[in-house]
Design a protein around this motif. Structure first.
Motif, PDB file in Angstrom:
ATOM      1  N   ASP A  32       4.180 -29.544   6.948  1.00 55.06           N
ATOM      2  CA  ASP A  32       3.445 -28.828   7.007  1.00 55.06           C
ATOM      3  C   ASP A  32       3.678 -27.821   6.642  1.00 55.06           C
ATOM      4  OD1 ASP A  32       1.791 -30.319   6.439  1.00 55.06           O
ATOM      5  OD2 ASP A  32       0.540 -30.032   8.960  1.00 55.06           O
ATOM      6  N   ASP A  33       5.190 -27.218   7.661  1.00 57.82           N
ATOM      7  CA  ASP A  33       5.983 -26.000   7.496  1.00 57.82           C
ATOM      8  C   ASP A  33       6.717 -25.832   6.825  1.00 57.82           C
ATOM      9  OD1 ASP A  33       5.028 -25.965  10.256  1.00 57.82           O
ATOM     10  OD2 ASP A  33       6.556 -26.017  11.703  1.00 57.82           O
ATOM     11  N   LYS A  34       7.735 -26.942   6.129  1.00 56.51           N
ATOM     12  CA  LYS A  34       8.424 -26.489   4.302  1.00 56.51           C
ATOM     13  C   LYS A  34       7.342 -25.859   3.344  1.00 56.51           C
ATOM     14  CE  LYS A  34      12.474 -29.221   6.227  1.00 56.51           C
ATOM     15  NZ  LYS A  34      13.208 -30.233   5.912  1.00 56.51           N
ATOM     16  N   GLU A  35       6.409 -27.185   3.546  1.00 60.01           N
ATOM     17  CA  GLU A  35       4.995 -26.195   2.224  1.00 60.01           C
ATOM     18  C   GLU A  35       4.891 -25.326   2.525  1.00 60.01           C
ATOM     19  OE1 GLU A  35       2.183 -29.358   2.031  1.00 60.01           O
ATOM     20  OE2 GLU A  35       3.926 -31.381   2.103  1.00 60.01           O
TER      21      GLU A  35
ATOM     22  N   ALA B 186       6.794 -18.715  -2.803  1.00 54.90           N
ATOM     23  CA  ALA B 186       6.560 -18.549  -4.665  1.00 54.90           C
ATOM     24  C   ALA B 186       5.329 -17.467  -4.030  1.00 54.90           C
ATOM     25  CB  ALA B 186       6.063 -20.292  -4.683  1.00 54.90           C
ATOM     26  N   LYS B 187       4.741 -16.901  -3.726  1.00 55.98           N
ATOM     27  CA  LYS B 187       3.773 -16.245  -3.561  1.00 55.98           C
ATOM     28  C   LYS B 187       4.788 -15.118  -3.727  1.00 55.98           C
ATOM     29  CE  LYS B 187      -0.083 -17.450  -1.653  1.00 55.98           C
ATOM     30  NZ  LYS B 187      -1.236 -17.975  -0.598  1.00 55.98           N
ATOM     31  N   ASP B 188       5.773 -14.387  -2.573  1.00 54.89           N
ATOM     32  CA  ASP B 188       6.786 -13.244  -2.545  1.00 54.89           C
ATOM     33  C   ASP B 188       7.222 -13.168  -3.953  1.00 54.89           C
ATOM     34  OD1 ASP B 188       5.957 -12.626   0.137  1.00 54.89           O
ATOM     35  OD2 ASP B 188       8.166 -14.020   0.515  1.00 54.89           O
ATOM     36  N   LYS B 189       7.903 -13.963  -4.630  1.00 54.53           N
ATOM     37  CA  LYS B 189       8.330 -13.721  -5.927  1.00 54.53           C
ATOM     38  C   LYS B 189       7.496 -13.925  -6.952  1.00 54.53           C
ATOM     39  CE  LYS B 189      11.766 -17.571  -5.395  1.00 54.53           C
ATOM     40  NZ  LYS B 189      12.220 -19.104  -4.946  1.00 54.53           N
ATOM     41  N   MET B 190       6.133 -13.934  -6.648  1.00 55.01           N
ATOM     42  CA  MET B 190       5.366 -14.013  -7.837  1.00 55.01           C
ATOM     43  C   MET B 190       4.913 -12.123  -7.218  1.00 55.01           C
ATOM     44  SD  MET B 190       3.938 -15.997  -9.333  1.00 55.01           S
ATOM     45  CE  MET B 190       2.570 -15.553 -10.334  1.00 55.01           C
ATOM     46  N   LEU B 191       4.687 -11.647  -6.307  1.00 55.43           N
ATOM     47  CA  LEU B 191       4.806 -10.499  -5.907  1.00 55.43           C
ATOM     48  C   LEU B 191       5.584  -9.500  -6.827  1.00 55.43           C
ATOM     49  CD1 LEU B 191       2.946 -10.537  -2.450  1.00 55.43           C
ATOM     50  CD2 LEU B 191       1.967 -10.016  -4.587  1.00 55.43           C
ATOM     51  N   GLU B 192       7.332 -10.075  -6.562  1.00 58.95           N
ATOM     52  CA  GLU B 192       8.010  -9.328  -7.301  1.00 58.95           C
ATOM     53  C   GLU B 192       8.151  -9.475  -8.491  1.00 58.95           C
ATOM     54  OE1 GLU B 192      11.809 -11.728  -5.051  1.00 58.95           O
ATOM     55  OE2 GLU B 192      11.772 -11.234  -3.510  1.00 58.95           O
TER      56      GLU B 192
ATOM     57  N   ARG C 254       7.099 -22.686   1.873  1.00 56.96           N
ATOM     58  CA  ARG C 254       7.365 -22.988   0.130  1.00 56.96           C
ATOM     59  C   ARG C 254       6.534 -22.053  -0.888  1.00 56.96           C
ATOM     60  NH1 ARG C 254       8.369 -29.114  -0.295  1.00 56.96           N
ATOM     61  NH2 ARG C 254      10.256 -29.328   0.483  1.00 56.96           N
ATOM     62  N   VAL C 255       5.053 -22.312  -0.443  1.00 59.98           N
ATOM     63  CA  VAL C 255       3.806 -21.622  -0.998  1.00 59.98           C
ATOM     64  C   VAL C 255       4.314 -20.090  -0.679  1.00 59.98           C
ATOM     65  CG1 VAL C 255       1.492 -21.075  -0.901  1.00 59.98           C
ATOM     66  CG2 VAL C 255       2.053 -22.970  -0.061  1.00 59.98           C
ATOM     67  N   ILE C 256       4.558 -19.826   0.545  1.00 59.70           N
ATOM     68  CA  ILE C 256       5.019 -18.197   1.007  1.00 59.70           C
ATOM     69  C   ILE C 256       5.697 -17.738   0.204  1.00 59.70           C
ATOM     70  CG2 ILE C 256       5.477 -16.582   2.856  1.00 59.70           C
ATOM     71  CD1 ILE C 256       3.642 -18.198   4.641  1.00 59.70           C
TER      72      ILE C 256
END
Length: 158
Positions: free
Chosen positions: A130-133, A140-146, A136-138
């Motif tokens: 769960d921590d790894k998933e 991915a969201k950071d990259k989308m914001l960038e 990964r989600v965080i």
């Protein structure tokens, strides 16, 4: 939620089950060597255990006479492997008389213990998954914001 203590108990329990099962199995196995059929068959030619020593002796003499050439070492190594194979071939392993209860007990202890050990050693705990998933989600969201910020910046420059 799993805690570390639970995994430790599973590991110790699985190890104890495996060791006890293998110990009981080793007490029920008889190992003997027989003279009948001892040796190695090469097609239609049967080489007895005594004859297997001849290539080894030839290899040792050849090694000392030639000063340790590569071919003599290979020949001697192959003859040693033949000797080991002849010993293994002449070994007989069999179980003594067991009741069905004893046999099932041995199998449950060995494979149940191995299963518990494999579970603890090779299965990643759900918390770590769960921590790894989540990471990964965080990410991915950071990259989308960038990417969105870069797109907005490009739009402002035009």
């Amino acid at each position: 939620m799993k805690n570390k203590g639970n995994e430790l108990f599973q590991f110790i329990g699985g190890l104890a089950m495996l060791v006890v099962g293998l110990f009981i199995l080793s007490q029920k196995v008889v190992v003997s060597s027989g003279f009948f059929g001892a040796g190695i068959w090469f097609g239609n030619f049967h080489m007895n255990n005594g004859l297997i020593m001849i290539p080894f002796i030839i290899g040792i003499v050849w090694m000392f006479a030639s000063g340790g050439s590569f071919l003599s070492k290979v020949f001697t190594g192959i003859s040693v492997l033949l000797i080991i194979a002849a010993i293994i071939i002449s070994t007989r392993i069999y179980l003594v008389h067991l009741s069905l209860y004893e046999w099932i007990l041995i199998l449950v202890l060995i494979f149940g213990g191995a299963g518990l050990l494999a579970k603890v050693l090779f299965v990643m705990p759900a918390k770590n998954r769960d921590d790894k998933e989540d990471r990964r989600v965080i990410e991915a969201k950071d990259k989308m914001l960038e990417i969105e910020e870069e797109i907005e910046q490009i739009k402002r420059e035009q």
